[in-house]
Design a protein around this motif. Structure first.
Motif, PDB file in Angstrom:
ATOM      1  N   SER A 124       0.855  -1.185   0.000  1.00 29.43           N
ATOM      2  CA  SER A 124       0.000   0.000   0.000  1.00 29.43           C
ATOM      3  C   SER A 124       0.887   1.230   0.000  1.00 29.43           C
ATOM      4  O   SER A 124       1.944   1.245   0.642  1.00 29.43           O
ATOM      5  N   ILE A 125       0.445   2.235  -0.759  1.00 30.19           N
ATOM      6  CA  ILE A 125       1.235   3.455  -0.931  1.00 30.19           C
ATOM      7  C   ILE A 125       0.289   4.648  -0.850  1.00 30.19           C
ATOM      8  O   ILE A 125      -0.800   4.623  -1.418  1.00 30.19           O
ATOM      9  N   THR A 126       0.729   5.694  -0.153  1.00 37.13           N
ATOM     10  CA  THR A 126      -0.040   6.934  -0.136  1.00 37.13           C
ATOM     11  C   THR A 126       0.163   7.660  -1.471  1.00 37.13           C
ATOM     12  O   THR A 126       1.208   7.507  -2.112  1.00 37.13           O
ATOM     13  N   PRO A 127      -0.821   8.440  -1.888  1.00 39.57           N
ATOM     14  CA  PRO A 127      -0.732   9.097  -3.202  1.00 39.57           C
ATOM     15  C   PRO A 127       0.529   9.946  -3.403  1.00 39.57           C
ATOM     16  O   PRO A 127       1.059  10.009  -4.507  1.00 39.57           O
ATOM     17  N   GLY A 128       1.046  10.586  -2.366  1.00 40.62           N
ATOM     18  CA  GLY A 128       2.181  11.489  -2.523  1.00 40.62           C
ATOM     19  C   GLY A 128       3.553  10.871  -2.363  1.00 40.62           C
ATOM     20  O   GLY A 128       4.567  11.569  -2.459  1.00 40.62           O
ATOM     21  N   ASN A 129       3.641   9.564  -2.155  1.00 40.26           N
ATOM     22  CA  ASN A 129       4.934   8.920  -1.937  1.00 40.26           C
ATOM     23  C   ASN A 129       5.532   8.507  -3.289  1.00 40.26           C
ATOM     24  O   ASN A 129       5.501   7.337  -3.677  1.00 40.26           O
ATOM     25  N   ASP A 130       6.082   9.484  -3.993  1.00 42.00           N
ATOM     26  CA  ASP A 130       6.610   9.254  -5.344  1.00 42.00           C
ATOM     27  C   ASP A 130       7.715   8.208  -5.393  1.00 42.00           C
ATOM     28  O   ASP A 130       7.781   7.420  -6.337  1.00 42.00           O
ATOM     29  N   ALA A 131       8.591   8.179  -4.390  1.00 39.77           N
ATOM     30  CA  ALA A 131       9.683   7.204  -4.386  1.00 39.77           C
ATOM     31  C   ALA A 131       9.132   5.783  -4.377  1.00 39.77           C
ATOM     32  O   ALA A 131       9.601   4.910  -5.117  1.00 39.77           O
ATOM     33  N   SER A 132       8.126   5.538  -3.546  1.00 41.81           N
ATOM     34  CA  SER A 132       7.533   4.191  -3.498  1.00 41.81           C
ATOM     35  C   SER A 132       6.817   3.855  -4.798  1.00 41.81           C
ATOM     36  O   SER A 132       6.948   2.738  -5.324  1.00 41.81           O
ATOM     37  N   PHE A 159      -9.118   6.195   8.602  1.00 44.65           N
ATOM     38  CA  PHE A 159      -8.125   6.896   9.421  1.00 44.65           C
ATOM     39  C   PHE A 159      -8.703   8.081  10.189  1.00 44.65           C
ATOM     40  O   PHE A 159      -7.966   8.779  10.881  1.00 44.65           O
ATOM     41  N   GLY A 160     -10.001   8.334  10.053  1.00 46.53           N
ATOM     42  CA  GLY A 160     -10.604   9.465  10.749  1.00 46.53           C
ATOM     43  C   GLY A 160      -9.947  10.787  10.415  1.00 46.53           C
ATOM     44  O   GLY A 160      -9.887  11.693  11.250  1.00 46.53           O
ATOM     45  N   GLY A 161      -9.430  10.910   9.193  1.00 48.21           N
ATOM     46  CA  GLY A 161      -8.788  12.138   8.743  1.00 48.21           C
ATOM     47  C   GLY A 161      -7.359  12.327   9.224  1.00 48.21           C
ATOM     48  O   GLY A 161      -6.711  13.320   8.894  1.00 48.21           O
ATOM     49  N   ALA A 162      -6.829  11.382   9.982  1.00 46.71           N
ATOM     50  CA  ALA A 162      -5.505  11.535  10.591  1.00 46.71           C
ATOM     51  C   ALA A 162      -4.357  11.003   9.737  1.00 46.71           C
ATOM     52  O   ALA A 162      -3.192  11.121  10.132  1.00 46.71           O
ATOM     53  N   HIS A 163      -4.640  10.423   8.581  1.00 46.53           N
ATOM     54  CA  HIS A 163      -3.599   9.814   7.745  1.00 46.53           C
ATOM     55  C   HIS A 163      -4.095   9.843   6.306  1.00 46.53           C
ATOM     56  O   HIS A 163      -5.291   9.721   6.053  1.00 46.53           O
ATOM     57  N   ASP A 164      -3.189   9.999   5.370  1.00 45.43           N
ATOM     58  CA  ASP A 164      -3.563   9.954   3.961  1.00 45.43           C
ATOM     59  C   ASP A 164      -4.131   8.583   3.604  1.00 45.43           C
ATOM     60  O   ASP A 164      -3.783   7.569   4.218  1.00 45.43           O
ATOM     61  N   SER A 165      -4.967   8.553   2.592  1.00 46.59           N
ATOM     62  CA  SER A 165      -5.492   7.286   2.085  1.00 46.59           C
ATOM     63  C   SER A 165      -4.340   6.402   1.631  1.00 46.59           C
ATOM     64  O   SER A 165      -3.291   6.899   1.200  1.00 46.59           O
ATOM     65  N   GLU A 166      -4.554   5.110   1.720  1.00 43.93           N
ATOM     66  CA  GLU A 166      -3.569   4.125   1.267  1.00 43.93           C
ATOM     67  C   GLU A 166      -4.144   3.408   0.052  1.00 43.93           C
ATOM     68  O   GLU A 166      -5.261   2.873   0.102  1.00 43.93           O
ATOM     69  N   THR A 167      -3.382   3.396  -1.033  1.00 43.53           N
ATOM     70  CA  THR A 167      -3.771   2.714  -2.261  1.00 43.53           C
ATOM     71  C   THR A 167      -3.150   1.322  -2.269  1.00 43.53           C
ATOM     72  O   THR A 167      -1.942   1.171  -2.032  1.00 43.53           O
ATOM     73  N   LEU A 168      -3.974   0.305  -2.525  1.00 44.84           N
ATOM     74  CA  LEU A 168      -3.461  -1.055  -2.664  1.00 44.84           C
ATOM     75  C   LEU A 168      -2.847  -1.195  -4.047  1.00 44.84           C
ATOM     76  O   LEU A 168      -3.483  -0.878  -5.059  1.00 44.84           O
ATOM     77  N   VAL A 169      -1.615  -1.655  -4.088  1.00 44.16           N
ATOM     78  CA  VAL A 169      -0.913  -1.930  -5.336  1.00 44.16           C
ATOM     79  C   VAL A 169      -0.791  -3.446  -5.452  1.00 44.16           C
ATOM     80  O   VAL A 169      -0.306  -4.108  -4.530  1.00 44.16           O
ATOM     81  N   HIS A 170      -1.257  -3.986  -6.562  1.00 40.03           N
ATOM     82  CA  HIS A 170      -1.188  -5.423  -6.826  1.00 40.03           C
ATOM     83  C   HIS A 170      -0.331  -5.620  -8.068  1.00 40.03           C
ATOM     84  O   HIS A 170      -0.661  -5.113  -9.139  1.00 40.03           O
ATOM     85  N   ILE A 171       0.768  -6.348  -7.901  1.00 41.85           N
ATOM     86  CA  ILE A 171       1.644  -6.711  -9.015  1.00 41.85           C
ATOM     87  C   ILE A 171       1.531  -8.214  -9.200  1.00 41.85           C
ATOM     88  O   ILE A 171       1.741  -8.979  -8.268  1.00 41.85           O
ATOM     89  N   GLY A 172       1.212  -8.626 -10.413  1.00 40.58           N
ATOM     90  CA  GLY A 172       1.144 -10.050 -10.667  1.00 40.58           C
ATOM     91  C   GLY A 172      -0.055 -10.396 -11.536  1.00 40.58           C
ATOM     92  O   GLY A 172      -0.884  -9.529 -11.834  1.00 40.58           O
TER      93      GLY A 172
END
Length: 180
Positions: A124-132, A159-172
């Motif tokens: 899972s990756i947050t939208p703004g984590n370009d390196a990941s 997250f009740g607004g306390a953390h950015d959304s997490e996107t599930l990344v599926h490779i395979g």
């Protein structure tokens, strides 16, 4: 499972900067905690969590060392109801080891350890984590596997607004190192 050892004589020595890869041990928990703490924007878990990752989940984690110092750490686990899927929890690379492809090399080494049983990778990756995002896009490309995304945890709902959304990344699916 595999026979990848934590013994010094059996470490996998990479060809770049004398960095070695190995399974973690419980004694690596503190170093993993400290490394993750230095690797913003990663979420810092409790040290106890890192101790469990380094002991209970050592088979699905990897340590990168340079001159006896931990410069990289990946934690993960195989999904209980999808044992052919490795979920990568965190990828941490020390600032002094960045820009050398270390995250990609650790991911490949970890997948190679499970090459006969793992054919999908989730993270899972947050939208703004370009390196990941860049790391996992490169991984999908190098595996010749599709990369699909969906929402895993929503900022408000989970997250009740306390953390950015997490996107599930599926490779395979992928068949890693089938020629070896």
């Amino acid at each position: 499972m595999d026979t990848f050892s934590t013994e010094t004589s059996e470490k996998n020595i990479t060809d770049q900067n004398n960095i070695t890869f190995r399974k973690p041990a419980a004694t690596d928990g503190h170093a993993a905690f400290s490394l993750v703490e230095r690797c913003k924007p990663l979420d810092v878990n409790s040290m106890y969590c890192n101790l469990l990752q380094c002991s209970h989940f050592a088979d699905t984690a990897i340590v990168a060392e340079q001159n006896g110092e931990m410069v990289g750490f990946i934690s993960g686990y195989r999904l209980p109801h999808q044992p052919d899927t490795l979920f990568v929890w965190q990828v941490a690379v020390d600032s002094k080891a960045r820009g050398q492809g270390l995250a990609s090399r650790m991911l490949h080494a970890l997948l190679k350890r499970h090459q006969h049983v793992v054919h999908h990778l989730h993270t899972s990756i947050t939208p703004g984590n370009d390196a990941s995002w860049n790391t996992f896009r490169r991984l999908a490309h190098s595996l010749g596997a599709p990369l699909q995304t969906s929402e895993l945890f929503d900022r408000e709902q989970h997250f009740g607004g306390a953390h950015d959304s997490e996107t599930l990344v599926h490779i395979g699916p992928f068949m890693l190192f089938a020629q070896e």
